[in-house]
Design a protein around this motif. Structure first.
Motif: not given
Length: 284
Positions: A54-61, A73-79, A85-90, A125-128
Motif C-alpha cells: 500500500q505504500l506509495t513512496a518512501l522518503f529518507v531524511t 526490509d521494506v524493499v525486500m518484504g514488498r518484493w 499484490w502485483k504492486t511493483g517497486p517502491l 529481482p527486487p528493484e530499489a
C-alpha cells in the motif's frame, strides 16, 4: 478526505522497549507516504494496518543507520509479496550524497537470497527505484500526486551531510517532519502555521550538566533541545507539536511530562503530544 499521521517509530539507536526506529507514516485517501525506515518499521506498518504493497513512496531524511536500517526490509518484504499484490517497486526519494549511495547499494548483501528466491518464486529481482534530489536551504518540491505534495529543505544535523526535513501538503492541511536536526530557522520557516510538526526532541538543557565531558555532549550538540524547540513552535504558529526520536526515552507519564514542561518553558502554548509508537493523529 482525512489525512492521518502515524508514528511508526519514536526511538533512537539505543534500543528502548516499545520504541521502533524513527519513522512517520502520512496517509491521505489512497496515498501512503513513509518517512524514514528505522528498526522494525515493517512490523509497525503492519500494526498500523498498512501493508507494504500500500505504500506509495518512501522518503529518507539522512543516512544515519537508525533511520535507514529498516529500508532493505521494506524493499525486500514488498518484493517477496509482489507475486500476490502485483504492486511493483517502491519509489524511494533521498537527498543526493551518502544517503542516496546507501539506498542504491542496500540490496547487495542479499544477492544470494535474491538468487535463491528467483529460482523458486520470484520472476524478477527486487528493484530499489531511487530518486535523488539536491538539498537546498529553501523548500523544494520533490514529489506530487493527486493534490498531495512533498517539499524538502536542508537542515542542520552536522557533521551528518545532506540531512533534510519534509513538508507534506494535502487538501486537509500541512504536516512537517523534521528528521534529525538542531533547532534551526529552516525548519521554523517550513513549519509556519503547520497543522502538525513532528520534531525530534532532546532534553539538552535539562541534561547538559550530566553529559558534560562525555561522548553524549557531542551528540546533544546536533539534536533539537526541547526548550529551544518550544520557542520555534511558538514563533512558527504550529498548531500541534508532536515529539519523537526522544532523548532520553521517557519510561512513564512522569518522564513524558518532563518533555512537555521543557517545551512549555520555551514559550509554546499549543497542543503537545509526546510520541509513542503507533500514535495516530487526524487532520481534516
Amino acid at each position: 478526505m482525512t489525512t492521518t499521521v502515524t508514528l511508526t517509530g519514536t526511538g533512537v539507536p539505543i534500543p528502548s522497549p516499545g520504541r521502533a526506529g524513527p519513522g512517520v507514516l502520512v496517509r491521505c485517501g489512497g496515498i501512503a507516504l513513509q518517512f524514514d525506515a528505522g528498526r522494525a518499521t515493517v512490523l509497525r506498518l503492519t500494526e498500523a494496518e498498512t501493508g507494504l504493497h500500500q505504500l506509495t513512496a518512501l522518503f529518507v531524511t539522512h543516512v544515519h543507520s537508525d533511520h535507514v536500517i529498516g529500508l532493505p526490509d521494506v524493499v525486500m518484504g514488498r518484493w517477496i509479496q509482489d507475486h500476490v499484490w502485483k504492486t511493483g517497486p517502491l519509489d524511494i526519494h533521498v537527498p543526493a550524497g551518502e544517503a542516496a549511495d546507501f539506498a542504491q547499494r542496500m540490496l547487495e548483501p542479499y544477492a544470494a537470497d535474491i538468487a535463491l528466491r528467483m529460482e523458486h518464486v520470484q520472476a524478477v529481482p527486487p528493484e530499489a527505484r531511487v530518486s535523488t534530489f539536491t538539498c537546498t536551504p529553501g523548500p523544494s518540491l520533490v514529489w506530487s500526486r493527486d493534490g498531495v505534495t512533498v517539499e524538502a529543505v536542508a537542515v542542520h544535523h552536522e557533521p551528518v551531510p545532506d540531512a533534510v526535513a519534509y513538508r507534506v501538503r494535502t487538501p486537509d492541511g500541512t504536516v512537517v517532519i523534521s528528521g534529525d536536526t538542531r533547532v534551526c530557522d529552516e525548519v521554523q520557516e517550513l513549519s509556519q502555521e503547520a497543522d502538525v510538526l513532528v520534531h525530534e526532541a532532546c532534553r539538552t538543557t535539562a541534561l547538559q550538566t550530566a553529559v558534560a565531558g562525555t561522548p553524549f555532549e557531542k551528540i546533544f550538540s546536533y539534536h533539537a533541545d526541547t526548550v529551544a524547540l518550544g520557542g520555534l513552535a511558538k514563533r512558527a504558529g504550529v498548531k500541534h507539536l508532536v515529539l519523537t526520536h526522544l532523548i532520553p526515552a521517557p519510561a512513564d507519564e512522569a518522564g513524558e511530562a518532563e518533555f512537555v514542561n521543557d517545551v512549555r518553558s520555551g514559550g509554546y502554548q499549543g497542543r503537545i503530544s509526546v510520541g509513542r509508537d503507533l500514535m495516530t493523529l487526524a487532520i481534516g
